[in-house]
Scaffold this active site. Structure first.
Site, PDB file in Angstrom:
ATOM      1  N   ASP A 163     -20.354   6.177  16.757  1.00 17.90           N
ATOM      2  CA  ASP A 163     -20.838   5.739  17.940  1.00 17.90           C
ATOM      3  C   ASP A 163     -20.541   4.360  18.301  1.00 17.90           C
ATOM      4  O   ASP A 163     -20.925   3.510  17.274  1.00 17.90           O
ATOM      5  CB  ASP A 163     -22.240   6.120  18.302  1.00 17.90           C
ATOM      6  CG  ASP A 163     -22.668   6.587  19.767  1.00 17.90           C
ATOM      7  OD1 ASP A 163     -22.690   7.558  20.140  1.00 17.90           O
ATOM      8  OD2 ASP A 163     -22.966   5.278  20.288  1.00 17.90           O
ATOM      9  N   ASP A 191     -15.629   2.062  17.782  1.00 14.74           N
ATOM     10  CA  ASP A 191     -15.196   2.559  18.888  1.00 14.74           C
ATOM     11  C   ASP A 191     -14.531   3.890  18.886  1.00 14.74           C
ATOM     12  O   ASP A 191     -13.402   3.869  18.045  1.00 14.74           O
ATOM     13  CB  ASP A 191     -14.405   1.440  19.638  1.00 14.74           C
ATOM     14  CG  ASP A 191     -13.759   1.730  21.168  1.00 14.74           C
ATOM     15  OD1 ASP A 191     -13.710   2.980  21.331  1.00 14.74           O
ATOM     16  OD2 ASP A 191     -13.423   0.803  21.800  1.00 14.74           O
ATOM     17  N   ASP A 253     -18.066  14.411  22.735  1.00 15.69           N
ATOM     18  CA  ASP A 253     -19.099  14.648  23.926  1.00 15.69           C
ATOM     19  C   ASP A 253     -19.356  13.276  24.353  1.00 15.69           C
ATOM     20  O   ASP A 253     -20.466  12.562  24.111  1.00 15.69           O
ATOM     21  CB  ASP A 253     -20.516  14.770  23.024  1.00 15.69           C
ATOM     22  CG  ASP A 253     -21.720  15.369  23.917  1.00 15.69           C
ATOM     23  OD1 ASP A 253     -21.379  16.085  24.839  1.00 15.69           O
ATOM     24  OD2 ASP A 253     -22.653  15.034  23.542  1.00 15.69           O
ATOM     25  N   CYS A 315     -22.079  15.583  30.343  1.00 19.41           N
ATOM     26  CA  CYS A 315     -23.212  16.095  30.962  1.00 19.41           C
ATOM     27  C   CYS A 315     -23.271  15.544  32.534  1.00 19.41           C
ATOM     28  O   CYS A 315     -24.138  15.264  33.098  1.00 19.41           O
ATOM     29  CB  CYS A 315     -24.633  15.692  30.256  1.00 19.41           C
ATOM     30  SG  CYS A 315     -24.818  13.814  30.122  1.00 19.41           S
TER      31      CYS A 315
HETATM   32  C1  LIG Z   1     -23.330  11.853  26.031  1.00 19.26           C
HETATM   33  S1  LIG Z   1     -23.701  10.743  24.593  1.00 19.26           S
HETATM   34  C2  LIG Z   1     -23.645  11.659  23.273  1.00 19.26           C
HETATM   35  C3  LIG Z   1     -24.615  12.530  22.859  1.00 19.26           C
HETATM   36  C4  LIG Z   1     -24.824  12.869  21.532  1.00 19.26           C
HETATM   37  N1  LIG Z   1     -23.379  13.871  20.928  1.00 19.26           N
HETATM   38  C5  LIG Z   1     -25.863  13.875  21.170  1.00 19.26           C
HETATM   39  O1  LIG Z   1     -25.740  15.126  21.047  1.00 19.26           O
HETATM   40  O2  LIG Z   1     -26.911  13.220  21.169  1.00 19.26           O
HETATM   41  C6  LIG Z   1     -22.433   9.616  24.839  1.00 19.26           C
HETATM   42  C7  LIG Z   1     -22.638   8.584  23.510  1.00 19.26           C
HETATM   43  O3  LIG Z   1     -21.185   7.786  23.582  1.00 19.26           O
HETATM   44  C8  LIG Z   1     -21.428   6.634  23.133  1.00 19.26           C
HETATM   45  N2  LIG Z   1     -20.055   5.670  23.452  1.00 19.26           N
HETATM   46  C9  LIG Z   1     -19.691   5.054  24.605  1.00 19.26           C
HETATM   47  N3  LIG Z   1     -18.776   4.597  24.399  1.00 19.26           N
HETATM   48  C10 LIG Z   1     -18.272   4.821  23.239  1.00 19.26           C
HETATM   49  C11 LIG Z   1     -17.088   4.750  22.583  1.00 19.26           C
HETATM   50  N4  LIG Z   1     -16.034   3.898  23.059  1.00 19.26           N
HETATM   51  N5  LIG Z   1     -16.963   4.970  21.335  1.00 19.26           N
HETATM   52  C12 LIG Z   1     -17.786   5.731  20.599  1.00 19.26           C
HETATM   53  N6  LIG Z   1     -19.014   6.232  21.450  1.00 19.26           N
HETATM   54  C13 LIG Z   1     -19.184   5.813  22.571  1.00 19.26           C
HETATM   55  C14 LIG Z   1     -22.784   6.147  23.627  1.00 19.26           C
HETATM   56  O4  LIG Z   1     -23.272   4.934  23.183  1.00 19.26           O
HETATM   57  C15 LIG Z   1     -23.463   7.307  23.555  1.00 19.26           C
HETATM   58  O5  LIG Z   1     -24.294   7.317  22.520  1.00 19.26           O
END
Ligand SMILES: C[S@@+](CC[C@H](N)C(=O)[O-])C[C@H]1O[C@@H](n2cnc3c(N)ncnc32)[C@H](O)[C@@H]1O
Length: 393
Positions: A163, A191, A253, A315
């Site tokens: 994350d 990332d 996700d 979502c």
């Molecule tokens: C929908 S949430 C994920 C929920 C998680 N899968 C769960 O079940 O609790 C999306 C996540 O993507 C992360 N995010 C945003 N940009 C990202 C990137 N470039 N690489 C990795 N994670 C990223 C955000 O910080 C956030 O925690």
């Protein structure tokens, strides 16, 4: 509401929806967003959605609550096993004063809350005990806990969570520790669009990939620099990141506009809709999110073995972040085959029309799943599953 409670299993999810929110209060930009995406604003008026819990299967049998224990702790008979998803229960809380966090099983870390639509995304990975699983947007971690739970304690399977947000990863680490499910998990603050750490080569003193020789490892060690994990289980702490091994399963996700999460959207009633408009409705922000999602899918695919499975979920209920992205991906990757996902007891919503690749529409309709509060009595959610075919078979 009609349930068949013969053996405590959910037979039908039909229910009467109470209403709690006046949709006239939604800001104009959001109403336009809903109209552009053929999303019925009434979904934001659905109250008293059922809640879902998963049993923490890392606990021994005698520490896990039974259906009868759950009914007694929730002080209601309206607790049902979800057919087809082991260790998963639905509870209808209206009419009781209990919340999930009130019950003893929750306080004992014997259950955790996770929506059924999210559980379907994890289930779609069809995780086996020896699988190497990559969760590219893992925080705050409910799906990662379920992945760890399914991997179980036997076998050589591991989970790698990634994350971008350190503070969210800290929550994820706390969850893994609280439920004691992290013994084969590691986390990276990175990332996901550029994440390249291979699957681990060892689990403690056991080789995960027997074809990976020590000599190969030593040679590569000189070339690669170690990416420090944010947190790692002891058994994975000394991984040298020198294997060639890709992952068997990848979950993307993705970060999204969260418009399918009704509870999340309604929080802006309190926080102020201005913040919502700046955070989510700015057209540049939506363009950037769609591009980020495509880049996450690309890198997820790069890190997936031939024959492996990647699940993409959001979502959001927008076409741009769901059907359009799936169509783009199928067009871009000739080795990607879309696969049907079982929807268990849920009645999915209708898949929307994407504009980019009309020839792919039937395939998307036949295979992807959309959930929303009105059709399926869950949060809004979209899931697609791709299998990586050998390119020149
Ligand atoms: C929908 S949430 C994920 C929920 C998680 N899968 C769960 O079940 O609790 C999306 C996540 O993507 C992360 N995010 C945003 N940009 C990202 C990137 N470039 N690489 C990795 N994670 C990223 C955000 O910080 C956030 O925690």
């Amino acid at each position: 509401m009609s349930y068949n409670d013969n053996n405590g299993q959910v037979d039908s999810m039909k229910r009467d929806h109470a209403t709690s929110f006046d949709i006239k209060r939604l800001p104009d930009s959001f109403k336009k967003f809903l109209l552009d995406n053929s999303i019925d604003p009434q979904i934001y008026t659905v109250a008293n959605l059922p809640r879902y819990i998963r049993i923490n299967t890392h606990l021994p049998d005698d520490k896990r609550p039974t259906l009868e224990d759950l009914k007694s702790q929730f002080e209601t008979d309206k607790v049902y096993a979800v057919d087809g998803i082991d260790n998963f229960f639905m509870v209808q809380l209206e009419g009781t004063t209990q919340r999930i966090s009130d019950i003893t099983a929750y306080k004992n870390q014997a259950v955790f809350g996770i929506d059924l639509s999210s559980a379907i995304a994890v289930k779609a990975l069809e995780i086996q005990k020896d699988d190497q699983v990559l969760d590219l947007c893992c925080a705050p971690g409910a799906k990662l806990c379920m992945i760890a739970n399914i991997l179980g304690k036997d076998g050589l399977g591991t989970a790698t969570g990634v994350d971008l947000a350190g503070h969210r990863l800290a929550t994820c680490r706390s969850m893994l520790k609280k439920y004691k499910v992290g013994e084969k998990v590691r986390l990276f603050e990175a990332d996901g669009t550029t994440f390249q750490v291979p699957a681990p080569s060892r689990l403690g003193n056991k080789m995960i990939d027997p074809e990976e020789s020590e000599q190969d490892g030593a040679r590569k060690r000189q070339k690669t620099s170690l990416v420090e994990p944010f947190w790692s289980a002891r058994l994975l702490r000394h991984d040298k990141q020198t294997s060639n091994t890709l992952y068997d399963k990848v979950l993307v996700d993705a970060e999204c506009t969260h418009d399918g999460s009704i509870a999340h959207i309604l929080k802006y009633e309190k926080w102020g809709w201005d913040a919502f408009e700046t955070n989510f409705m700015d057209p540049r922000r939506i363009d950037n999110i769609a591009e980020l999602q495509c880049n996450l899918m690309k890198q997820g695919w790069n890190m997936l073995k031939s024959g492996g499975t990647m699940v993409y979920s959001t979502c959001s209920l927008s076409i741009r972040q769901n059907e359009d992205n799936v169509a783009w991906f199928l067009n871009e990757y000739q080795d990607a085959a879309l696969e049907k996902i079982p929807s268990f007891n849920l009645k999915p919503a209708k898949i929307k029309q994407q504009q980019g690749f009309p020839a792919l529409q039937d395939k998307i309709e036949a295979n992807c799943l959309r959930f929303d509060p009105i059709s399926s009595s869950t949060s809004g959610f979209f899931v697609a599953r791709f299998v990586k075919k050998p390119l020149f078979a």
